[in-house]
Design a protein around this motif. Structure first.
Motif, PDB file in Angstrom:
ATOM      1  N   GLU A 125       0.789  -1.223   0.000  1.00 41.83           N
ATOM      2  CA  GLU A 125       0.000   0.000   0.000  1.00 41.83           C
ATOM      3  C   GLU A 125       0.829   1.284   0.000  1.00 41.83           C
ATOM      4  OE1 GLU A 125      -2.364  -1.297   3.248  1.00 41.83           O
ATOM      5  OE2 GLU A 125      -3.736  -2.351   1.943  1.00 41.83           O
ATOM      6  N   THR A 326     -16.407   4.180  -4.342  1.00 44.12           N
ATOM      7  CA  THR A 326     -16.618   3.633  -2.996  1.00 44.12           C
ATOM      8  C   THR A 326     -18.057   3.817  -2.550  1.00 44.12           C
ATOM      9  OG1 THR A 326     -15.617   5.680  -2.242  1.00 44.12           O
ATOM     10  CG2 THR A 326     -14.381   3.684  -1.882  1.00 44.12           C
ATOM     11  N   GLU A 338     -15.601  -4.646  -5.523  1.00 43.24           N
ATOM     12  CA  GLU A 338     -14.444  -4.105  -4.789  1.00 43.24           C
ATOM     13  C   GLU A 338     -13.954  -5.034  -3.702  1.00 43.24           C
ATOM     14  OE1 GLU A 338     -12.503  -0.400  -2.853  1.00 43.24           O
ATOM     15  OE2 GLU A 338     -14.338  -0.086  -3.971  1.00 43.24           O
ATOM     16  N   GLN A 343     -10.669  -4.608   4.390  1.00 39.16           N
ATOM     17  CA  GLN A 343     -10.925  -3.270   4.896  1.00 39.16           C
ATOM     18  C   GLN A 343     -10.930  -3.209   6.408  1.00 39.16           C
ATOM     19  OE1 GLN A 343     -14.418  -1.980   3.011  1.00 39.16           O
ATOM     20  NE2 GLN A 343     -13.385  -1.846   1.048  1.00 39.16           N
ATOM     21  N   HIS A 344     -10.691  -2.016   6.876  1.00 39.31           N
ATOM     22  CA  HIS A 344     -10.724  -1.787   8.301  1.00 39.31           C
ATOM     23  C   HIS A 344     -12.176  -1.837   8.780  1.00 39.31           C
ATOM     24  CE1 HIS A 344     -10.184   0.323  12.071  1.00 39.31           C
ATOM     25  NE2 HIS A 344      -8.935  -0.030  11.979  1.00 39.31           N
ATOM     26  N   PRO A 345     -12.466  -2.557   9.852  1.00 39.05           N
ATOM     27  CA  PRO A 345     -13.872  -2.757  10.240  1.00 39.05           C
ATOM     28  C   PRO A 345     -14.626  -1.456  10.482  1.00 39.05           C
ATOM     29  CG  PRO A 345     -12.344  -3.539  11.928  1.00 39.05           C
ATOM     30  CD  PRO A 345     -11.544  -3.273  10.718  1.00 39.05           C
ATOM     31  N   ILE A 346     -13.952  -0.457  11.075  1.00 37.51           N
ATOM     32  CA  ILE A 346     -14.677   0.768  11.410  1.00 37.51           C
ATOM     33  C   ILE A 346     -15.023   1.570  10.177  1.00 37.51           C
ATOM     34  CG2 ILE A 346     -14.313   3.040  12.436  1.00 37.51           C
ATOM     35  CD1 ILE A 346     -13.556   1.789  14.878  1.00 37.51           C
ATOM     36  N   ARG A 347     -14.137   1.509   9.192  1.00 37.47           N
ATOM     37  CA  ARG A 347     -14.391   2.357   8.035  1.00 37.47           C
ATOM     38  C   ARG A 347     -15.404   1.721   7.089  1.00 37.47           C
ATOM     39  NH1 ARG A 347      -9.735   3.112   5.384  1.00 37.47           N
ATOM     40  NH2 ARG A 347      -7.992   3.032   6.792  1.00 37.47           N
ATOM     41  N   GLN A 348     -15.893   0.557   7.398  1.00 38.08           N
ATOM     42  CA  GLN A 348     -16.842  -0.061   6.474  1.00 38.08           C
ATOM     43  C   GLN A 348     -18.216   0.536   6.592  1.00 38.08           C
ATOM     44  OE1 GLN A 348     -16.678  -4.239   6.918  1.00 38.08           O
ATOM     45  NE2 GLN A 348     -15.485  -4.500   5.077  1.00 38.08           N
TER      46      GLN A 348
END
Lengths: 348, 288
Positions: A125, A326, A338, A343-348
């Motif tokens: 990344e 997104t 996608e 992914q990060h759990p909180i940002r989902q």
């Protein structure tokens, strides 16, 4: 892969599920029709389409890396420049026939990619993005500084000979267009075959989840390296085409190695919807034609230079397409969904 | 590099430019810790800070303190707008998507500045002695301002992070965003704040560095990348690491350019790649 799922437009472009050759037929028709439309005084537009074709080769390769394998490279202009300069140096300073330069140009780009890829692709990344960007900047600095008095430095490298085919120099816009676009079609078919093979599916698995892919027995690092090198080979070949098949006959670090060019390639991939081969092709053509459209409208722009507007357009396109993709969870064109597993759990 | 005077000269100019890199690296660190994003537009904050100050001194003809305040305020507003308009709407995006968005922001800001002017500008150094002699080295007065401003910001930042509730909340986000969310910290507001704070630091760096070099629309990317190199050198995510990395990069670049002058930029990146490959957690070993 798509058996049992409902009909989608996507299926049209997939093997064994519909009129597979239709889109290719349309593509070939359009490519063949362009010289008829832009003939005579308008043949200048053919040279722009040639440039679009050259960029398309890079973008098809970069799309495999970004769209399919889910990696990122902000330094692809460097491989483009390596191909262009290798070919330029061999043909002007050593008098090699241009067509024989293709192999060394591609080989040079490929071997640099192996050297850079082995350490770089261990990174993920942010680090990968910055490392490739850093590599691109080093390459640009070297070409400008011109250590071995080979590249001409900031002055650039003029008078690069055109391709010789069967004793004829491919010097006209039309001949260059024909050479470029027939290679684009071949390259496109070649990468379609690669992507629809075991290799392509492995790349998509890596994109979804590296852990899952590894568990399924896919050599994650090996595949990443292979696709990185492959995309560099494409870029090197495109560089070779740029050196000999563009009307300028001139190489300059600002034209072939600048960071903005790398970002332009990324924008072309992004606008077509990452992971969409046809989109990549359209993105390359669309964004190469954009500056010409802006130049035609320059009287409306009240003295703002069209290159600045072009840059602003790239920026806005990148932001908008990414936000839209997104928010709607799909790309502008129908393509595989996608990456949701990493992914990060909180940002989902 | 024969005499000790010359050595001191290199040392001090290294520390000066290193302080700038340290500030930019801190900007990266703050956003990265709070949101997990590397803001590729960090360098544009520096460029905008310098360019706003140019506007204040050349066009508005404001005195230095007012100019600094206005420029910093402008850049902070830009930083907050970026978070609201481009980062917030892409909630839940993958890292690659976010990288591409911040690159888009970066070149948009660059292009917008180029619409206004494409010239390079500078303004007179801030009030103070023109040259100071320390250990036989002659330093321009602006160097003192740069080092002083960097020190002030570092002290204020560490006070903010250790003694205010918001600072502590941001640190909590840095340690674990999920846990911070669960104990009731408003993670989104912290992300908003981190962009503002980071824009502030970037703007100060830009305002301070412009008199010693020049500022133009395209300088942001260079400075931003150097700042990122510094952050990596020190270990991404570590504030003391960012400062150490900035100073080290400044020194290595200054001494390195003594030996190979044409490749100053290549030195920074070669070093950066080397650190990434050999010691990805940075020299302090605190990075993530």
């Amino acid at each position: 892969m798509v058996q049992g799922s409902p009909f989608t437009v996507q299926k049209l472009f997939m093997p064994g599920t519909g009129p597979r050759w239709l889109p290719y037929g349309v593509l070939i028709l359009i490519v063949a029709a362009a010289p008829l439309v832009f003939s005579g005084r308008m043949s200048y537009y053919l040279s722009i389409l040639s440039l679009a074709g050259i960029y398309a080769v890079v973008v098809i390769g970069l799309n495999m890396l970004m769209g399919y394998a889910g990696q990122i490279s902000l330094g692809h202009a460097a491989f483009f420049a390596i191909g262009a300069y290798t070919s330029g140096i061999l043909s002007t300073r050593y008098g090699l026939s241009p067509i024989l330069c293709a192999l060394p140009a591609v080989a040079a780009a490929g071997s640099v990619a192996v050297l850079i890829g082995i350490p770089t692709l261990k990174l993920k990344e942010h680090y990968l993005a910055m490392a490739t960007l850093g590599f691109g900047i080093i390459m640009y600095t070297i070409l400008r500084a011109d250590p071995g008095s080979m590249t001409g430095g900031i002055q650039g490298m003029p008078n690069i000979p055109p391709l010789q085919i069967l004793g004829h120099a491919a010097d006209s816009d039309r001949a260059q267009y024909t050479i470029v676009w027939s290679t684009v079609i071949l390259v496109f078919l070649f990468s379609t075959n690669i992507l629809e093979s075991r290799f392509g599916r492995a790349l998509m698995a890596i994109h979804k989840s590296e852990v899952c892919a590894a568990v399924l027995g896919i050599n994650v690092f090996g595949h990443k390296l292979q696709v990185f090198v492959l995309s560099a080979l494409y870029a090197g070949f495109a560089g070779f085409l740029y050196a000999h098949c563009s009307p300028l006959k001139y190489l300059n670090p600002d034209d072939v190695a600048h960071v903005i060019l790398s970002i332009k390639f990324v924008t072309m991939v992004v606008i077509g919807g990452m992971g969409n081969r046809w989109g990549a092709l359209c993105g390359a053509v669309g964004l190469t034609v954009l500056p010409e459209v802006l130049r035609l409208m320059s009287s409306l722009l009240h003295g703002i230079s069209s290159t600045d507007i072009e840059m602003a357009c790239y920026g806005l396109i990148l932001i908008m397409v990414m936000i839209l993709s997104t928010r709607t969870r799909k790309r502008l064109l129908p393509i595989p969904a996608e990456n949701t597993l990493t992914q990060h759990p909180i940002r989902q | 590099m024969t005499s000790p005077d010359q050595l001191a000269q290199y040392l001090f100019s290294g520390i000066t430019i290193g302080s700038i890199y340290a500030l930019i690296a801190l900007g990266f660190t703050i956003i990265y810790n709070t949101t997990g994003i590397i803001n590729f537009a960090q360098g544009e904050f520096v460029m905008l800070g310098g360019m706003c100050m140019v506007g204040c001194t050349h066009i508005l003809r404001l005195p230095v303190p007012a100019g600094v305040l206005i420029s910093v305020a402008c850049v902070v507003v830009v930083g907050l707008l970026i978070e609201r308009l481009s980062i917030r709407p892409a909630h839940g995006a993958s890292v690659v998507t976010l990288i591409i968005i911040t690159i888009g922001v970066s070149i948009t800001l660059k292009a917008l500045t180029a619409f206004i002017t494409k010239d390079s500008f500078t303004y007179p150094p801030f009030p103070g002695p023109e040259h100071v002699r320390i250990f036989g080295a002659s330093m321009p007065g602006q160097s003192l301002w740069i080092i002083g401003a960097a020190c002030c910001i570092m002290v204020l930042l560490s006070l903010f992070f250790h003694f205010t509730i918001r600072g502590k909340a941001m640190r909590a986000c840095a340690i674990n965003r999920e846990a911070a969310y669960i104990v009731g910290i408003d993670v989104e507001t912290m992300s908003f704040l981190s962009f503002g704070l980071s824009a502030l630091i970037g703007a100060v760096a830009g305002i301070m560095v412009t008199p010693t070099t020049q500022m133009a629309w395209y300088r942001g990317m260079d400075l931003g990348l150097k700042g990122f190199c510094a952050a990596i050198l020190g270990g991404l995510g570590s504030s003391p690491g960012a400062v150490a990395g900035g100073l080290l990069l400044g020194l290595l670049e200054t001494f390195g350019s003594f030996f190979v002058s044409g490749y100053k930029d290549a030195i920074a990146f070669a070093l950066f790649l080397l650190v990434l490959f050999i010691r990805p957690r940075g020299i302090t070993g605190r990075g993530r």
